[in-house]
Motif scaffolding. Structure first.
Motif, PDB file in Angstrom:
ATOM      1  N   ASP A  55       0.806  -1.220   0.000  1.00  0.00           N
ATOM      2  CA  ASP A  55       0.000   0.000   0.000  1.00  0.00           C
ATOM      3  C   ASP A  55       0.839   1.271   0.000  1.00  0.00           C
ATOM      4  O   ASP A  55       0.464   2.278  -0.616  1.00  0.00           O
ATOM      5  CB  ASP A  55      -0.932   0.011   1.215  1.00  0.00           C
ATOM      6  N   LEU A 219      -7.369   2.085   0.449  1.00  0.00           N
ATOM      7  CA  LEU A 219      -6.463   0.982   0.736  1.00  0.00           C
ATOM      8  C   LEU A 219      -6.721   0.350   2.103  1.00  0.00           C
ATOM      9  O   LEU A 219      -6.572  -0.858   2.279  1.00  0.00           O
ATOM     10  CB  LEU A 219      -5.011   1.467   0.666  1.00  0.00           C
ATOM     11  N   ALA A 408      -5.615   1.686  -7.001  1.00  0.00           N
ATOM     12  CA  ALA A 408      -5.971   1.641  -5.573  1.00  0.00           C
ATOM     13  C   ALA A 408      -7.405   1.168  -5.383  1.00  0.00           C
ATOM     14  O   ALA A 408      -7.695   0.317  -4.520  1.00  0.00           O
ATOM     15  CB  ALA A 408      -5.790   3.026  -4.951  1.00  0.00           C
TER      16      ALA A 408
END
Length: 543
Positions: A55, A219, A408
């Motif tokens: 992430d 995320l 994302a």
């Protein structure tokens, strides 16, 4: 405003350096997936910690794309590109030398910031060097490199992890990058907007903050809970910052880093939506398919990479073809067709079953590879064709921002849907019901690739039944999510066909695009709303 270039340099060197940099930064988006088990063992890291390794890079990559493109137009594209390259290489070195997972995650975030600069400015550097048919060929090569970096990630990551160490997936960037950086300094030309306005610092701070909060919420939403206070707070703060950003940019007018008037351009909106949709569908699909081949079929990182070569080869050939077609075929046809092929490939994942071999994925790989290969060259070319040349960095940064937000959204959204679906399917199985209250926890482990470890901790008598139920739940969950991804790609295909128009392009690019229209005949132009070849176009772009 006019464009200013300085010094001498070859076009081929520019294309080579941009392609090398893009290959490296996108490779690091996917290469880490196959190395996560080794990183987990090296640092005794939790699943949440490993997620941050992924992430942090995506967050850094998405946060400053638009900012980097806007700065490059003002300060010099070569200069900003090289600064980003240095940041990327230093962060890669820090990743390779990291002594715990927290340091690795922070270094990955910085690496993403450097990669964002390279990704935003690269297409603008290509656009300044190539025109006409040569531009189509150049972006064909660039698009092929983009696809290859994504597809080759598992193979290269597997080779380095199995043959050397997971650390080398980062350290290998350093010598290769230094060589490319030296070529950039010696051979690439500088360019910037001749009459560029002062740097829009307020716009940069507001947009970077808004995008950082948005991507971070996407995320972390699954882990924290989509209705939790931190996630809702980040979404709300992002919306407020975006609203303030819009007000500030409207007041700055031509001096703004983001020209809000672009949203009145139908093709700009169409390309942005298609880019976001394609990134969301394909990146999440590749992420989940790699997990399936490794964790369900049981192949090593290197073996997994080898089995993705059909996708890689197809993508490379398709990208080469697409590059030569960008000035011969209406780009809406390339964009719409590419998403239709991706949708077909994603739907063909349904051919897999709990007991099928990896070859059941071949039809899906060919479809996805062909679609991705056709998509990347026109996408990169169109992203800078909607504006005058001295705003190419801004336009490229906007498009790459949409792509990374799509990544994302795709990985977070479809990843969460996959995990929830696998967990539910496992809990509903006969073996899952025998576990009682812990069934969903076991299912979450299966979805995350930890099914084997979870089975080892289960009662010995239940192991065979648990293994069969876990395998079935994973494959069925994968199929269900891939069908949703396919439906999203169909939507993207329709947007590509309907909302990409030659007449919306800037006059410097419209003539080249119109050559493709000429090949299709004037009757088609009239039917689709495209600008016929040879007919004068008013300054506003409409007839």
């Amino acid at each position: 405003m006019s464009e200013r270039t300085t010094s001498t340099g070859g076009r081929g060197w520019t294309l080579a350096v941009v392609c090398v940099a893009t290959f490296m930064l996108l490779l690091d988006l996917t290469v880490v997936n196959v190395a996560l088990p080794d990183i987990r063992d090296a640092f005794d890291a939790s699943f949440t910690s490993l997620q941050w390794v992924l992430d942090a890079y995506a967050l850094g990559l998405a946060a400053v794309l638009l900012t980097a493109g806007s700065l490059a137009d003002r300060l010099g594209r070569k200069r900003v590109f090289n600064v980003g390259f240095v940041v990327f290489l230093l962060a890669s070195l820090a990743c390779g030398l990291a002594n715990d997972v927290a340091v690795l995650s922070v270094a990955r975030g910085v690496q993403g910031l450097g990669g964002a600069v390279l990704f935003a400015v690269g297409p603008a550097l290509i656009g300044q060097e190539f025109q006409g048919k040569d531009r189509g060929k150049a972006f064909g090569i660039f698009g092929g490199v983009v696809g290859l970096s994504i597809a080759f990630g598992p193979l290269i990551g597997g080779a380095l992890t199995d043959g050397l160490s997971w650390r080398w997936i980062f350290l290998v960037n350093v010598p290769v990058g230094l060589l490319a950086l030296a070529v950039s300094g010696l051979r690439m030309r500088e360019s910037r907007a001749e009459a560029a306005s002062a740097v829009d610092w307020w716009g940069m701070v507001l947009f970077t903050g808004a995008l950082t909060l948005l991507v971070l919420a996407l995320l972390r939403g699954e882990d924290e809970g989509w209705g939790s206070a931190p996630i809702l707070g980040m979404f709300a703060a992002s919306a407020v910052l975006l609203a303030v950003f819009a007000v500030v940019e409207r007041q700055r007018g031509e001096r703004a880093m983001f020209q809000l008037a672009l949203f009145r351009n139908v093709t700009f909106n169409g390309v942005s939506v298609v880019t976001l949709v394609c990134a969301a569908a394909t990146m999440s699909a590749i992420f989940l398919l790699v997990s399936y081949v490794q964790n369900v079929l049981g192949y090593s990182p290197w073996e997994t990479g080898l089995r993705f070569l059909p996708l890689t080869g197809t993508l490379f050939v398709a990208a080469a073809i697409a590059g030569s077609l960008t000035t011969r075929v209406p780009q809406r046809l390339l964009m719409g067709t590419s998403l239709a092929l991706i949708a077909t490939g994603l739907g063909l994942v349904a051919l897999t079953g709990p007991d099928t071999p990896w070859t059941a994925l071949l039809p899906s790989m060919f479809g996805i590879g062909l679609g991705m290969g056709l998509f990347n060259p026109p996408r990169a070319s169109l992203s800078i064709a909607v504006v005058e040349p001295d705003k190419a960095g801004m336009a490229s940064g906007i498009n790459e921002t949409f792509q990374q937000v799509g990544v994302a959204i795709g990985i977070a959204g479809f990843g969460a849907a996959f995990q929830g679906r696998v967990s539910d399917l496992f809990a509903q199985s006969d073996a899952g019901r025998q576990l009682g209250a812990s069934a969903h926890e076991f299912g979450d482990a299966v979805a995350a690739g930890g099914g084997a470890e979870a089975i080892d901790r289960a009662p010995a008598g239940l192991a065979p039944a648990l293994e069969a139920a876990a395998r079935t739940a994973f494959v069925d969950g994968l199929t269900d999510v891939m069908l949703v991804c396919a439906a999203l790609a169909v939507v993207g295909s329709l947007v590509g066909f309907l909302f990409i128009r030659t007449r919306d392009l800037h006059e410097s690019a419209r003539g080249d695009a119109a050559n493709g229209q000429d090949a299709q005949g004037s009757s088609q132009d009239g039917a689709t709303g495209e600008q016929p070849v040879g007919e004068p176009v008013p300054a506003g772009g409409e007839r």
